[in-house]
Design a protein around this motif. Structure first.
Motif, PDB file in Angstrom:
ATOM      1  N   TYR A 196      52.381 -50.686 -18.121  1.00  0.00           N
ATOM      2  CA  TYR A 196      52.221 -52.090 -19.276  1.00  0.00           C
ATOM      3  C   TYR A 196      51.649 -51.436 -20.327  1.00  0.00           C
ATOM      4  O   TYR A 196      50.154 -50.794 -19.803  1.00  0.00           O
ATOM      5  N   ARG A 197      52.072 -52.067 -21.332  1.00  0.00           N
ATOM      6  CA  ARG A 197      51.341 -51.528 -22.454  1.00  0.00           C
ATOM      7  C   ARG A 197      52.131 -52.122 -23.728  1.00  0.00           C
ATOM      8  O   ARG A 197      53.617 -52.896 -23.021  1.00  0.00           O
ATOM      9  N   PRO A 198      52.094 -52.214 -25.513  1.00  0.00           N
ATOM     10  CA  PRO A 198      52.349 -52.761 -25.555  1.00  0.00           C
ATOM     11  C   PRO A 198      53.534 -52.249 -26.509  1.00  0.00           C
ATOM     12  O   PRO A 198      54.863 -53.175 -26.809  1.00  0.00           O
ATOM     13  N   ASP A 199      54.183 -51.251 -26.087  1.00  0.00           N
ATOM     14  CA  ASP A 199      55.503 -50.666 -27.157  1.00  0.00           C
ATOM     15  C   ASP A 199      56.270 -50.136 -25.648  1.00  0.00           C
ATOM     16  O   ASP A 199      56.954 -49.817 -26.063  1.00  0.00           O
ATOM     17  N   SER A 200      56.737 -50.790 -24.825  1.00  0.00           N
ATOM     18  CA  SER A 200      57.225 -50.735 -23.280  1.00  0.00           C
ATOM     19  C   SER A 200      58.611 -51.344 -24.187  1.00  0.00           C
ATOM     20  O   SER A 200      58.312 -52.571 -24.363  1.00  0.00           O
ATOM     21  N   PRO A 201      59.602 -49.927 -23.856  1.00  0.00           N
ATOM     22  CA  PRO A 201      61.197 -50.447 -24.308  1.00  0.00           C
ATOM     23  C   PRO A 201      61.732 -51.594 -23.132  1.00  0.00           C
ATOM     24  O   PRO A 201      62.498 -51.931 -23.881  1.00  0.00           O
ATOM     25  N   TYR A 202      60.982 -51.803 -22.215  1.00  0.00           N
ATOM     26  CA  TYR A 202      61.773 -52.634 -21.202  1.00  0.00           C
ATOM     27  C   TYR A 202      60.899 -53.828 -20.974  1.00  0.00           C
ATOM     28  O   TYR A 202      61.671 -54.984 -20.481  1.00  0.00           O
ATOM     29  N   ILE A 203      59.701 -54.357 -21.537  1.00  0.00           N
ATOM     30  CA  ILE A 203      59.385 -55.592 -21.008  1.00  0.00           C
ATOM     31  C   ILE A 203      58.209 -55.821 -22.241  1.00  0.00           C
ATOM     32  O   ILE A 203      58.092 -54.994 -23.201  1.00  0.00           O
ATOM     33  N   THR A 204      57.788 -57.454 -21.978  1.00  0.00           N
ATOM     34  CA  THR A 204      56.454 -57.646 -23.058  1.00  0.00           C
ATOM     35  C   THR A 204      55.868 -57.601 -22.149  1.00  0.00           C
ATOM     36  O   THR A 204      55.859 -58.748 -21.201  1.00  0.00           O
ATOM     37  N   SER A 205      54.263 -57.044 -22.804  1.00  0.00           N
ATOM     38  CA  SER A 205      53.568 -56.916 -21.165  1.00  0.00           C
ATOM     39  C   SER A 205      51.763 -58.005 -22.203  1.00  0.00           C
ATOM     40  O   SER A 205      51.861 -58.292 -23.294  1.00  0.00           O
ATOM     41  N   LEU A 206      51.639 -58.964 -20.830  1.00  0.00           N
ATOM     42  CA  LEU A 206      51.507 -60.183 -21.254  1.00  0.00           C
ATOM     43  C   LEU A 206      49.695 -60.261 -20.494  1.00  0.00           C
ATOM     44  O   LEU A 206      48.769 -61.372 -21.302  1.00  0.00           O
ATOM     45  N   TRP A 266      38.157 -53.495  -8.426  1.00  0.00           N
ATOM     46  CA  TRP A 266      38.220 -53.550 -10.263  1.00  0.00           C
ATOM     47  C   TRP A 266      39.987 -54.089 -10.980  1.00  0.00           C
ATOM     48  O   TRP A 266      41.239 -53.258  -9.859  1.00  0.00           O
ATOM     49  N   GLY A 267      40.354 -55.353 -11.713  1.00  0.00           N
ATOM     50  CA  GLY A 267      41.559 -55.250 -12.002  1.00  0.00           C
ATOM     51  C   GLY A 267      41.668 -56.531 -13.044  1.00  0.00           C
ATOM     52  O   GLY A 267      40.453 -56.793 -13.533  1.00  0.00           O
ATOM     53  N   GLY A 268      42.288 -57.431 -12.107  1.00  0.00           N
ATOM     54  CA  GLY A 268      42.050 -58.661 -13.181  1.00  0.00           C
ATOM     55  C   GLY A 268      44.376 -59.597 -13.049  1.00  0.00           C
ATOM     56  O   GLY A 268      44.532 -58.678 -12.355  1.00  0.00           O
ATOM     57  N   TYR A 269      44.130 -60.165 -14.157  1.00  0.00           N
ATOM     58  CA  TYR A 269      45.859 -60.614 -14.126  1.00  0.00           C
ATOM     59  C   TYR A 269      46.518 -59.584 -15.355  1.00  0.00           C
ATOM     60  O   TYR A 269      46.501 -58.724 -16.223  1.00  0.00           O
ATOM     61  N   PHE A 270      47.314 -59.503 -14.769  1.00  0.00           N
ATOM     62  CA  PHE A 270      48.387 -58.949 -14.897  1.00  0.00           C
ATOM     63  C   PHE A 270      50.073 -59.613 -14.803  1.00  0.00           C
ATOM     64  O   PHE A 270      50.154 -60.330 -14.394  1.00  0.00           O
ATOM     65  N   GLU A 271      50.951 -60.135 -16.068  1.00  0.00           N
ATOM     66  CA  GLU A 271      52.056 -60.285 -16.558  1.00  0.00           C
ATOM     67  C   GLU A 271      52.740 -59.463 -17.441  1.00  0.00           C
ATOM     68  O   GLU A 271      52.517 -58.876 -18.438  1.00  0.00           O
ATOM     69  N   PHE A 272      54.269 -59.819 -17.318  1.00  0.00           N
ATOM     70  CA  PHE A 272      55.320 -58.964 -17.857  1.00  0.00           C
ATOM     71  C   PHE A 272      56.365 -60.144 -18.330  1.00  0.00           C
ATOM     72  O   PHE A 272      56.597 -60.955 -17.416  1.00  0.00           O
ATOM     73  N   ARG A 273      57.079 -59.969 -19.354  1.00  0.00           N
ATOM     74  CA  ARG A 273      58.245 -60.663 -19.581  1.00  0.00           C
ATOM     75  C   ARG A 273      59.717 -59.843 -19.630  1.00  0.00           C
ATOM     76  O   ARG A 273      59.054 -58.709 -20.737  1.00  0.00           O
ATOM     77  N   MET A 274      60.671 -59.855 -19.451  1.00  0.00           N
ATOM     78  CA  MET A 274      62.050 -59.288 -19.663  1.00  0.00           C
ATOM     79  C   MET A 274      63.399 -60.484 -19.829  1.00  0.00           C
ATOM     80  O   MET A 274      63.578 -61.093 -19.362  1.00  0.00           O
ATOM     81  N   ASP A 275      63.355 -60.340 -21.009  1.00  0.00           N
ATOM     82  CA  ASP A 275      64.680 -60.623 -21.860  1.00  0.00           C
ATOM     83  C   ASP A 275      65.963 -60.286 -21.581  1.00  0.00           C
ATOM     84  O   ASP A 275      65.905 -58.462 -21.173  1.00  0.00           O
ATOM     85  N   ARG A 276      66.530 -60.836 -22.010  1.00  0.00           N
ATOM     86  CA  ARG A 276      68.099 -60.461 -22.182  1.00  0.00           C
ATOM     87  C   ARG A 276      68.852 -58.773 -22.253  1.00  0.00           C
ATOM     88  O   ARG A 276      69.045 -57.910 -22.137  1.00  0.00           O
ATOM     89  N   ALA A 277      67.829 -59.151 -23.459  1.00  0.00           N
ATOM     90  CA  ALA A 277      68.369 -57.784 -24.317  1.00  0.00           C
ATOM     91  C   ALA A 277      67.733 -56.321 -23.636  1.00  0.00           C
ATOM     92  O   ALA A 277      67.461 -55.207 -23.439  1.00  0.00           O
ATOM     93  N   GLN A 278      65.647 -56.001 -23.236  1.00  0.00           N
ATOM     94  CA  GLN A 278      65.354 -56.073 -22.808  1.00  0.00           C
ATOM     95  C   GLN A 278      66.050 -55.313 -21.809  1.00  0.00           C
ATOM     96  O   GLN A 278      65.948 -53.889 -20.991  1.00  0.00           O
TER      97      GLN A 278
END
Length: 494
Positions: free
Chosen positions: A400-410, A429-441
């Motif tokens: 989970y990071r802003p510049d992952s080539p495979y996902i959009t981290s939210l 310790w933690g909280g809410y995690f989310e990622f999205r992956m489109d066709r190009a990713q």
């Protein structure tokens, strides 16, 4: 003076129902239903192949108005006008449905020879005024027409989104203006799967959870460890021994342990927890401990959702191809809330970590592909590419990071949890995690995987989802204590 108590009945405002849109990828037709049973039947193949949700819906009232002295009443503005649903008369009219709240329009379609047959009142809704305006707070629903009457292929679409309206006009559809005034509108998941586990029956070895002839849907998959299936005795008031709570941050009455429950030893071994009885649970406490592990170096407890990956001859194909034919571009969305309470490794070279895993199958080669997103762990966060040591299946991993080539981290970034970590918060310790992956990713995932296994298909459309699970794994020896809630996979419009 005595008297009998009198009960007073209180009605509530009439609730709305969602009107859900479907699209047929073979016919290029749109369809609406306000009936949940019909929606389920369509998704089970009753209407034939090719029907998928578009991800749009709007709110209307049910077709039948509230009855006098019933549980509901209409607001001062009323419960709308009835919307008649027509279907092209077989052998005469188009293979299509049409919806109208205009009595004169409906009367014309009911005439012999129109090519249309009245089916039913589908829902009730307000309509625009004489100037084409809806009341403040309502959402205009525009009707668009494909203008294919000359091919007996007429179809209409009803949209609330300005972008969709413009897209349809650009495709050559005729904008017939606003015809309904909805009480709300929303984008909804095209598909949605949530890991809600029946712990009384579905704490099973991983191989059993992933055997679709035995299990389909949610399961608690236990790998290289004995399955903790013994309920810990419930006390009143509902409390759990502090030692359970100290390991997972979950103070709940339903704990499943190994063997005969013993408050002095059970919390030191593998266990899972849930707050409410035996029904499907979406909040789970998970404690992985390797003191009872088998011969493998990899031990894990993984909330999992298993899909159908095969089809029997003559049956409906309900396999999940996220990047197969659809009405629009799609993206996968994975989200959950996770808190780490404790994590520890024992012995040199051991590691402990957790991540969602999507397992795909390439229908052409039959080969599998794992995709992971590191959420927490004692390992250094980094992208990962290698064959799985046990199965040989390719693993493509990221963080989970802003510049992952495979996902959009939210959501949150990957959590660094070194060995010996104990959360300062009592719940973890933690909280809410989310990622999205489109066709190009996903294409980039495939491209990376093919450098390890060239037999994998290069097309995203060839991949179905085998299962998705949250891997809480120890390599070597150690323990993990976490709580996980609302672990969900969805397919969304992009």
């Amino acid at each position: 003076m005595g008297g009998s108590a009198r009960a007073f009945f209180t009605a509530s405002p009439q609730p709305t129902v969602p009107v859900v849109e479907y699209y047929n990828v073979y016919l290029n037709h749109y369809f609406l239903t306000a009936t949940a049973d019909e929606a389920r039947a369509i998704e089970a193949g009753s209407a034939g192949p090719g029907w998928v949700r578009t991800g749009w819906s709007f709110d209307a009232y049910p077709p039948d108005p509230p009855r006098p002295y019933g549980p509901y009443y209409c607001p001062p503005t009323g419960c709308g006008k009835p919307v008649s649903r027509f279907y092209g008369t077989p052998g005469v009219g188009p293979n299509s449905h049409f919806y109208t709240a205009d009595p004169s329009e409906a009367a014309g379609l009911e005439q012999p020879g129109s090519g249309w047959t009245f089916e039913r009142v589908e829902f009730s809704i307000d309509v625009p005024d004489a100037t084409g305006q809806c009341m403040t707070g309502q959402v205009p629903v525009y009707r668009l027409y494909n203008n294919r009457w000359m091919y007996n292929d007429s179809n209409h679409r009803y949209v609330t989104d300005a972008g969709e309206r413009a897209r349809m006009v650009a495709r050559g559809w005729i904008d017939e203006g606003p015809r309904f005034c909805a009480y709300g509108a929303a984008q909804i998941p095209i598909k949605s799967f949530r890991v809600a586990i029946d712990l009384e029956h579905k704490i099973l070895p991983s191989a059993t959870c992933e055997d679709e002839s035995v299990n389909r849907g949610p399961c608690m998959a236990v790998n290289n460890l004995p399955a903790p299936t013994t309920p810990y005795p419930i006390t009143v008031p509902f409390t759990t021994p502090k030692a359970f709570f100290d390991r997972t941050g979950m103070d709940v009455p339903f704990d499943y342990v190994l063997g005969a429950p013993d408050p002095s030893t059970s919390p030191s071994h593998v266990f899972v927890q849930a707050p409410y009885g035996f029904a499907g649970q979406v909040l789970l406490g998970i404690h992985v401990d390797t003191r009872d592990r088998g011969s493998s170096a990899y031990s894990s407890i993984n909330p999992l959702y298993q899909f159908h990956t095969t089809i029997a001859p003559g049956t409906f194909d309900d396999r999940f191809f996220p990047f197969g034919p659809s009405e629009s571009d799609t993206q996968l969305d994975v989200h959950y809330t996770l808190n780490v309470k404790t994590i520890e490794t024992r012995g040199e070279g051991s590691a402990a970590y957790g991540h969602p895993t999507l397992e795909f199958i390439d229908q052409r080669s039959g080969h599998h592909l794992y995709f992971t997103v590191l959420t927490y762990g004692t390992v250094a966060p980094a992208d990962y590419l290698a064959p799985d040591v046990g199965t040989g299946k390719v693993i493509v991993g990221t963080t989970y990071r802003p510049d992952s080539p495979y996902i959009t981290s939210l959501g949150l970034p990957t959590l660094p949890t070194p060995s010996g970590f104990v959360s300062p918060n009592f719940w973890g310790w933690g909280g809410y995690f989310e990622f999205r992956m489109d066709r190009a990713q996903f294409q980039r995932v495939i491209d990376a995987a093919r450098t390890v296994d060239p037999a994998l298909s290069s097309s995203p459309a060839d991949y179905l989802v085998d299962n998705f699970h949250f891997n809480n794994e120890v390599y070597g020896d150690g323990e993990i204590g976490v709580n996980l809630a609302d672990f969900t996979l969805e397919l969304l419009r992009r």
